[in-house]
Motif scaffolding. Structure first.
Motif, mmCIF file in Angstrom:
data_model
loop_
_atom_site.group_PDB
_atom_site.id
_atom_site.type_symbol
_atom_site.label_atom_id
_atom_site.label_comp_id
_atom_site.label_asym_id
_atom_site.label_seq_id
_atom_site.Cartn_x
_atom_site.Cartn_y
_atom_site.Cartn_z
ATOM 1 N N ALA A 90 13.445 -56.487 14.596
ATOM 2 C CA ALA A 90 14.453 -55.959 14.514
ATOM 3 C C ALA A 90 15.507 -56.866 13.944
ATOM 4 O O ALA A 90 16.008 -57.902 14.418
ATOM 5 N N ASP A 136 19.437 -57.440 12.761
ATOM 6 C CA ASP A 136 20.755 -56.762 13.267
ATOM 7 C C ASP A 136 21.948 -56.703 12.132
ATOM 8 O O ASP A 136 22.838 -56.456 12.621
ATOM 9 N N LEU A 144 18.989 -51.479 11.904
ATOM 10 C CA LEU A 144 18.850 -51.817 13.185
ATOM 11 C C LEU A 144 18.380 -50.693 13.900
ATOM 12 O O LEU A 144 17.064 -50.895 14.596
ATOM 13 N N HIS A 146 14.723 -50.401 15.638
ATOM 14 C CA HIS A 146 14.333 -50.240 17.245
ATOM 15 C C HIS A 146 13.616 -49.097 17.261
ATOM 16 O O HIS A 146 12.796 -48.920 18.007
ATOM 17 N N TYR A 147 13.875 -47.691 16.672
ATOM 18 C CA TYR A 147 12.981 -46.588 17.161
ATOM 19 C C TYR A 147 11.428 -46.802 16.486
ATOM 20 O O TYR A 147 10.727 -46.443 17.339
ATOM 21 N N LEU A 150 10.031 -49.841 16.539
ATOM 22 C CA LEU A 150 9.323 -50.689 17.387
ATOM 23 C C LEU A 150 8.678 -50.102 18.804
ATOM 24 O O LEU A 150 7.832 -50.229 19.404
ATOM 25 N N LEU A 152 22.117 -56.513 19.195
ATOM 26 C CA LEU A 152 20.809 -56.128 19.646
ATOM 27 C C LEU A 152 20.845 -55.381 21.020
ATOM 28 O O LEU A 152 20.195 -54.466 21.145
ATOM 29 N N ALA A 189 21.691 -51.826 20.589
ATOM 30 C CA ALA A 189 20.643 -50.976 20.170
ATOM 31 C C ALA A 189 19.575 -50.846 21.136
ATOM 32 O O ALA A 189 18.399 -50.229 20.740
ATOM 33 N N VAL A 195 17.792 -53.599 22.299
ATOM 34 C CA VAL A 195 16.633 -54.728 21.990
ATOM 35 C C VAL A 195 16.953 -55.808 22.797
ATOM 36 O O VAL A 195 18.203 -56.498 22.841
ATOM 37 N N GLU A 251 8.942 -59.073 20.647
ATOM 38 C CA GLU A 251 8.508 -58.692 19.242
ATOM 39 C C GLU A 251 7.047 -59.237 18.785
ATOM 40 O O GLU A 251 6.648 -60.046 19.603
ATOM 41 N N THR A 282 9.299 -50.744 10.048
ATOM 42 C CA THR A 282 9.723 -49.356 9.927
ATOM 43 C C THR A 282 9.062 -48.129 9.481
ATOM 44 O O THR A 282 9.321 -47.174 9.342
#
Length: 371
Positions: A57, A59, A65, A69-70, A72, A111, A114, A116, A146, A340
């Motif tokens: 991610a 930032d 971001l 995040h979506y 991940l 982070l 969001a 994370v 991660e 992504t």
């Protein structure tokens, strides 16, 4: 001109079978669409084969971001997939000086906002986590959740999933868009909605969407298990990634499950050939050795290059293409295409199906360029 052969229509014709196109094919077929995939080369053979495979991610931009995040979260489904070579090594961002170290609280806040999880580590903790790092570093930021994956393996798996649901693979090049769909180089006409996921080659079919190619080099070493435990990046990495300099390098190293060490990261505009530039490689390795001097003892067994597709503003184009009623696009991810890919596929396919998207699609709308 030759005889034009009309084949049966498809709900969606996906041009390009890198990791983004493959993710689109997998999700579209899972949603019940009759899918065609157009790819003349190896599955996952372009930018995907030259990607480091980090799931990370960044930032620096809220929309970037949100998409990362979506995505991940979606990657969690692949933890046990053998082809993915999934390694939850975590990311350790290294601060080379106090100025970099002082940036960490703001990064942690972005982070956290969001969703994370990350933590600041002082110099003592840094060396406990990674004893091989050069002396004198200020500390860092650890993102434990991660991971690193093997992108071509994932792309091949996703295409296989789509084909098991009935998707058809055409080993041709897409020659021309037309009102009904797309014509291939052998004059086969495929009719249906078209989704273009060809990365750097996007302007060949959609010249109204600017794309720059940004060359990168990768080096992989022989096996040296245990030297590095996390994916390591310098905190200034994003300055290199988002900068406009013709060429730049940044420290980025990751341990592979094989025990090998994969070394990046270089970025270079204006180089159109895949030839290896030893000048760039030396710059990249010199940067790496500033942080990990022990790597000088290892043998590099392979060096290769690839091209990252860079959109006009650094965010991918995800959505309906300007000036076309039935053409969609998923391209321009620069260095975050692997991270992504899964979220990008859903953002585009959900829009095509008229579903509500999980995140706000507007920042990625290709129409922003046309406007």
């Amino acid at each position: 001109m030759g005889h034009r052969r009309y084949v049966k229509s498809h709900d969606l014709i996906i041009v390009g079978a890198g990791i983004v196109g493959a993710a689109c094919a997998d999700y579209a077929s899972a949603e019940g669409l009759r899918v065609a995939i157009v790819e003349p080369g190896p599955i996952g053979g372009g930018a995907t084969a030259a990607a480091m495979g980090h799931l990370v991610a960044m930032d620096d931009d809220p929309a970037e971001l949100a998409l990362a995040h979506y995505s991940l979260g979606l990657w969690e489904a692949f933890v046990d997939l053998p082809q993915a070579e999934y390694s939850r090594c975590g990311t350790l961002w290294v601060a080379s000086n106090q100025a970099d170290y002082a940036r960490i609280p703001d990064k942690l806040a972005r982070l956290a906002a969001a969703g994370v999880q990350a933590e600041q580590v002082d110099a003592e903790q840094l060396y406990r986590l990674e004893p091989a790092l050069a002396a004198g570093l200020a500390g860092g930021m650890r993102v434990p959740g991660e991971s690193v994956v093997y992108p071509p393996g994932v792309a091949q798996y996703l295409i296989g999933q789509a084909m098991a649901r009935g998707a058809q693979l055409y080993r041709q090049r897409a020659h021309q868009l037309n009102s009904g769909g797309v014509r291939l180089t052998d004059n086969t006409q495929l009719s249906g909605n078209v989704l273009i996921a060809t990365g750097c080659a996007l302007p060949q079919l959609l010249p109204q969407l600017p794309m720059r190619s940004r060359k990168g080099h990768l080096v992989i070493t022989d096996r040296h298990p245990g030297l590095v435990h996390h994916q390591l990046l310098e905190l200034g990495y994003a300055d290199s990634a988002h900068g406009s300099d013709d060429s730049s390098v940044a420290f980025n190293v990751q341990p592979r499950p094989t025990g090998q060490i994969l070394i990046g990261s270089s970025r270079e505009y204006g180089s159109e050939t895949a030839d290896i530039s030893m000048t760039m490689v030396r710059r990249m390795l010199a940067r790496t050795l500033q942080f990990l001097p022990g790597l000088s003892e290892l043998d590099a067994i392979r060096i290769w290059t690839g091209f990252r597709p860079v959109s006009v503003d650094g965010l991918p184009y995800l959505g309906r293409a300007p000036q076309h009623a039935n053409v969609w696009v998923a391209a321009g991810h620069e260095g975050l295409g692997v991270t992504t890919s899964l979220g990008s596929a859903r953002v585009v396919i959900d829009q095509l199906l008229g579903h509500v998207t999980a995140i706000d699609p507007r920042p990625y709308d290709p129409m922003r360029v046309a406007a």
